[in-house]
Design a protein around this motif. Structure first.
Motif, PDB file in Angstrom:
ATOM      1  N   GLU A 245     -37.616  -0.439 -10.825  1.00  0.00           N
ATOM      2  CA  GLU A 245     -38.719  -0.568  -9.874  1.00  0.00           C
ATOM      3  C   GLU A 245     -40.008  -0.975 -10.577  1.00  0.00           C
ATOM      4  OE1 GLU A 245     -38.870   3.235  -8.018  1.00  0.00           O
ATOM      5  OE2 GLU A 245     -37.152   2.874  -6.703  1.00  0.00           O
ATOM      6  N   ALA A 246     -40.265  -0.353 -11.724  1.00  0.00           N
ATOM      7  CA  ALA A 246     -41.490  -0.663 -12.456  1.00  0.00           C
ATOM      8  C   ALA A 246     -41.517  -2.109 -12.911  1.00  0.00           C
ATOM      9  CB  ALA A 246     -41.639   0.278 -13.650  1.00  0.00           C
ATOM     10  N   PHE A 247     -40.400  -2.594 -13.440  1.00  0.00           N
ATOM     11  CA  PHE A 247     -40.366  -3.974 -13.930  1.00  0.00           C
ATOM     12  C   PHE A 247     -40.394  -4.972 -12.786  1.00  0.00           C
ATOM     13  CE2 PHE A 247     -39.610  -2.104 -17.950  1.00  0.00           C
ATOM     14  CZ  PHE A 247     -39.819  -3.083 -18.911  1.00  0.00           C
ATOM     15  N   ALA A 248     -39.831  -4.599 -11.635  1.00  0.00           N
ATOM     16  CA  ALA A 248     -39.863  -5.500 -10.484  1.00  0.00           C
ATOM     17  C   ALA A 248     -41.284  -5.685  -9.959  1.00  0.00           C
ATOM     18  CB  ALA A 248     -38.960  -4.962  -9.378  1.00  0.00           C
ATOM     19  N   SER A 249     -42.105  -4.643 -10.109  1.00  0.00           N
ATOM     20  CA  SER A 249     -43.469  -4.716  -9.588  1.00  0.00           C
ATOM     21  C   SER A 249     -44.473  -5.224 -10.623  1.00  0.00           C
ATOM     22  CB  SER A 249     -43.915  -3.338  -9.084  1.00  0.00           C
ATOM     23  OG  SER A 249     -43.933  -2.396 -10.151  1.00  0.00           O
ATOM     24  N   HIS A 250     -44.013  -5.454 -11.847  1.00  0.00           N
ATOM     25  CA  HIS A 250     -44.899  -5.962 -12.905  1.00  0.00           C
ATOM     26  C   HIS A 250     -44.231  -7.167 -13.587  1.00  0.00           C
ATOM     27  CE1 HIS A 250     -46.469  -1.875 -12.461  1.00  0.00           C
ATOM     28  NE2 HIS A 250     -47.595  -2.316 -12.965  1.00  0.00           N
ATOM     29  N   PRO A 251     -44.203  -8.297 -12.916  1.00  0.00           N
ATOM     30  CA  PRO A 251     -43.552  -9.459 -13.551  1.00  0.00           C
ATOM     31  C   PRO A 251     -44.306  -9.926 -14.781  1.00  0.00           C
ATOM     32  CG  PRO A 251     -44.741 -10.106 -11.578  1.00  0.00           C
ATOM     33  CD  PRO A 251     -44.780  -8.612 -11.620  1.00  0.00           C
ATOM     34  N   ASN A 252     -43.565 -10.510 -15.697  1.00  0.00           N
ATOM     35  CA  ASN A 252     -44.173 -11.079 -16.895  1.00  0.00           C
ATOM     36  C   ASN A 252     -45.167 -12.164 -16.483  1.00  0.00           C
ATOM     37  OD1 ASN A 252     -44.741 -12.097 -19.407  1.00  0.00           O
ATOM     38  ND2 ASN A 252     -42.633 -12.475 -19.993  1.00  0.00           N
ATOM     39  N   PRO A 253     -46.349 -12.181 -17.081  1.00  0.00           N
ATOM     40  CA  PRO A 253     -47.336 -13.219 -16.730  1.00  0.00           C
ATOM     41  C   PRO A 253     -46.790 -14.640 -16.842  1.00  0.00           C
ATOM     42  CG  PRO A 253     -48.356 -11.531 -18.074  1.00  0.00           C
ATOM     43  CD  PRO A 253     -46.880 -11.225 -18.055  1.00  0.00           C
ATOM     44  N   ASN A 254     -45.774 -14.848 -17.673  1.00  0.00           N
ATOM     45  CA  ASN A 254     -45.191 -16.188 -17.826  1.00  0.00           C
ATOM     46  C   ASN A 254     -44.131 -16.474 -16.770  1.00  0.00           C
ATOM     47  OD1 ASN A 254     -46.648 -16.758 -20.213  1.00  0.00           O
ATOM     48  ND2 ASN A 254     -45.207 -15.514 -21.375  1.00  0.00           N
ATOM     49  N   ASN A 255     -43.966 -15.528 -15.828  1.00  0.00           N
ATOM     50  CA  ASN A 255     -42.933 -15.659 -14.801  1.00  0.00           C
ATOM     51  C   ASN A 255     -41.527 -15.734 -15.389  1.00  0.00           C
ATOM     52  OD1 ASN A 255     -44.730 -15.674 -12.540  1.00  0.00           O
ATOM     53  ND2 ASN A 255     -45.279 -17.792 -13.052  1.00  0.00           N
ATOM     54  N   ARG A 256     -41.387 -15.172 -16.575  1.00  0.00           N
ATOM     55  CA  ARG A 256     -40.057 -15.011 -17.173  1.00  0.00           C
ATOM     56  C   ARG A 256     -39.728 -13.533 -17.176  1.00  0.00           C
ATOM     57  NH1 ARG A 256     -40.268 -17.701 -22.993  1.00  0.00           N
ATOM     58  NH2 ARG A 256     -41.793 -16.025 -23.115  1.00  0.00           N
ATOM     59  N   PRO A 257     -38.521 -13.176 -16.753  1.00  0.00           N
ATOM     60  CA  PRO A 257     -38.173 -11.745 -16.745  1.00  0.00           C
ATOM     61  C   PRO A 257     -38.112 -11.198 -18.166  1.00  0.00           C
ATOM     62  CG  PRO A 257     -36.237 -13.093 -16.263  1.00  0.00           C
ATOM     63  CD  PRO A 257     -37.423 -14.012 -16.264  1.00  0.00           C
ATOM     64  N   LEU A 258     -38.660 -10.018 -18.350  1.00  0.00           N
ATOM     65  CA  LEU A 258     -38.628  -9.361 -19.651  1.00  0.00           C
ATOM     66  C   LEU A 258     -37.334  -8.550 -19.784  1.00  0.00           C
ATOM     67  CD1 LEU A 258     -42.289  -8.034 -19.918  1.00  0.00           C
ATOM     68  CD2 LEU A 258     -41.260  -9.830 -21.324  1.00  0.00           C
ATOM     69  N   GLN A 259     -36.669  -8.713 -20.907  1.00  0.00           N
ATOM     70  CA  GLN A 259     -35.518  -7.867 -21.206  1.00  0.00           C
ATOM     71  C   GLN A 259     -36.021  -6.487 -21.600  1.00  0.00           C
ATOM     72  OE1 GLN A 259     -32.874  -8.843 -24.666  1.00  0.00           O
ATOM     73  NE2 GLN A 259     -31.343  -9.181 -23.074  1.00  0.00           N
ATOM     74  N   ILE A 260     -35.210  -5.470 -21.334  1.00  0.00           N
ATOM     75  CA  ILE A 260     -35.567  -4.087 -21.657  1.00  0.00           C
ATOM     76  C   ILE A 260     -34.675  -3.615 -22.793  1.00  0.00           C
ATOM     77  CG2 ILE A 260     -35.821  -1.748 -20.766  1.00  0.00           C
ATOM     78  CD1 ILE A 260     -35.746  -3.116 -17.907  1.00  0.00           C
ATOM     79  N   TRP A 261     -35.284  -3.028 -23.813  1.00  0.00           N
ATOM     80  CA  TRP A 261     -34.512  -2.471 -24.922  1.00  0.00           C
ATOM     81  C   TRP A 261     -34.709  -0.956 -24.959  1.00  0.00           C
ATOM     82  CZ3 TRP A 261     -35.223  -5.988 -29.900  1.00  0.00           C
ATOM     83  CH2 TRP A 261     -34.748  -7.275 -29.602  1.00  0.00           C
ATOM     84  N   PHE A 262     -33.633  -0.251 -25.283  1.00  0.00           N
ATOM     85  CA  PHE A 262     -33.681   1.186 -25.533  1.00  0.00           C
ATOM     86  C   PHE A 262     -33.012   1.478 -26.862  1.00  0.00           C
ATOM     87  CE2 PHE A 262     -34.127   1.577 -20.854  1.00  0.00           C
ATOM     88  CZ  PHE A 262     -35.177   2.498 -20.793  1.00  0.00           C
ATOM     89  N   GLU A 263     -33.369   2.632 -27.466  1.00  0.00           N
ATOM     90  CA  GLU A 263     -32.834   3.003 -28.780  1.00  0.00           C
ATOM     91  C   GLU A 263     -32.269   4.432 -28.755  1.00  0.00           C
ATOM     92  OE1 GLU A 263     -36.313   2.629 -31.132  1.00  0.00           O
ATOM     93  OE2 GLU A 263     -36.559   0.490 -30.722  1.00  0.00           O
ATOM     94  N   PRO A 264     -31.152   4.643 -28.066  1.00  0.00           N
ATOM     95  CA  PRO A 264     -30.555   5.992 -28.045  1.00  0.00           C
ATOM     96  C   PRO A 264     -29.873   6.307 -29.369  1.00  0.00           C
ATOM     97  CG  PRO A 264     -29.118   4.446 -26.913  1.00  0.00           C
ATOM     98  CD  PRO A 264     -30.366   3.678 -27.279  1.00  0.00           C
TER      99      PRO A 264
END
Length: 405
Positions: A245-264
């Motif tokens: 939800e957070a990423f859907a409401s904050h698009p990358n300024p370049n209109n390219r979707p940002l990949q999400i990384w996690f480090e478990p």
């Protein structure tokens, strides 16, 4: 506490390989990884196993085989990961106050590099300019984590570039034409509250417009795992929903979707690990019964270092009457694993097993008191495999240069 390996299996393994002994259950690691993958199936997410939790090369190979990437905290961890078969594109190296020469060595290996200081970022820019993509670790000034020693995002933490210095960061990027590919934060470990990650996202989304080549945002790790009855773990499904939800409401300024990384790290291996010890001595005193085992904080330092709780069972006498014991080690220091713990009646020679021992157990072990490090076993498809031999006396002398007097 729920368990993956049966008591009888643990006893058989202890009888076969001796104690003290670390045992890891491969399928539990896989199930933890699959929980993450399934929860985030509708998002573009990459999971990097934070291998500082457990770096046995066989565990690394297994983690790679189930599809995870790997996060490294030193260039030697990078080399171990490559030895285990990870490709450079699947390796993330996060520097922390290290010499620039180590960053150069990591760059020579072609891995993803994450830099946590303006000083090293400036050196990186002078040498590589725009030719080598890099990410930067920011300090979001958020207090989180189960213990001060594992809280890394607060305003007195040594980790990352403080967010109030973003202006200086942008100046460096422009001056050296740096290719900032990602922004990274990691606020701590044992984070149960999903809102902590959302606060971090909000901090980053205020900064993303300043960088026009971003490809990913790295939210670190720190998911909580249960250690005792009644403990709650991080609600991964809720986290996945809220992050999407957070990423859907904050698009990358370049209109390219940002990949999400996690480090478990701990999340993948903690519950897969068991530490089996044998009781050397039962000592009755006026107020306490001590159960002294054939180990100490040289093998499992977390209780003394973090005040951490590990569930302990006497797997040799599961039907015995409950009594209170203080479980202590054989090191010549105050060396306690548990105080006034209810255990089924303990006798000398019994096996006591410590649960949640897969993360930061063997990895933080030492030869203090000139004692040997324990063996490690990986159980896969029901078959135990020795993956590290128990040390012997010659191991204590290895690398020492003896002089004659």
């Amino acid at each position: 506490m729920p368990q993956s390996l049966s008591h009888s299996a643990l006893i058989d393994i202890a009888n076969t390989f001796g104690t003290p002994l670390y045992v890891y259950h491969a399928e539990k690691i896989k199930s933890q990884y699959e929980k993450l993958v399934n929860a985030f199936s509708n998002s573009d997410v990459v999971f990097f196993y934070a291998c500082k939790a457990l770096t046995n090369v066989n565990v690394l190979r297994y983690v790679r085989s189930i599809g995870a990437s790997v996060d490294c905290s030193s260039v030697n961890e990078v080399k171990l990961a490559m030895h285990a078969g990870f490709t450079p594109t699947n390796i993330l190296y996060t520097s922390n106050g290290i010499s620039f020469e180590e960053i150069e060595e990591a760059a020579s290996l072609g891995v993803n590099i994450n830099i946590d200081s303006l000083s090293n970022l400036e050196k990186f820019g002078r040498k590589y300019g725009h030719s080598y993509p890099v990410s930067v670790r920011l300090r979001p000034n958020i207090m989180a984590g189960g213990h001060l020693k594992i809280s890394t995002g607060h305003d007195k933490s040594k980790f990352g570039i403080p967010v109030e210095q973003v202006g200086d960061l942008v100046t460096l990027v422009k001056e050296h034409n740096l290719f900032i590919r990602g922004l990274h934060i990691h606020t701590g470990s044992e984070i149960k509250d999903v809102d902590v990650f959302l606060k971090g996202i909000e901090v980053l989304f205020e900064i993303t417009p300043m960088f026009n080549e971003l490809e990913f945002i790295d939210l670190g790790g720190g998911f909580k795992v249960p250690y005792k009855e009644g403990d709650e773990e991080t609600d991964i499904n809720l986290l996945a929903t809220k992050v999407a939800e957070a990423f859907a409401s904050h698009p990358n300024p370049n209109n390219r979707p940002l990949q999400i990384w996690f480090e478990p790290g701990k999340y993948l291996v903690s519950q897969a690990g068991y530490f089996i010890t044998k009781v050397n001595v039962i000592k009755q005193t006026g107020s306490t019964i001590f159960a002294s085992v054939n180990s100490g904080f040289n093998h499992l330092i977390r209780p003394m270092f973090y005040d951490s709780y590990h569930h302990i069972e006497n797997i040799s006498n599961l039907g015995g009457a409950l009594k209170k014991y203080s479980v202590v080690g054989n090191i010549c220091e105050t060396d306690s694993f548990a105080w006034d713990r209810n255990l089924n009646e303990v006798s000398e020679g019994d096996y006591l097993v410590f649960y949640n021992a897969g993360a930061y157990g063997f990895e933080m072990s030492s030869n203090y008191n000139s004692r040997f490090k324990p063996a490690e076993v990986l159980v896969k498809d029901g078959v135990p495999h020795l993956i590290r031999q128990r040390e012997e006396f010659n191991d204590l002398l290895r690398n020492q240069v003896e002089l004659s007097f």
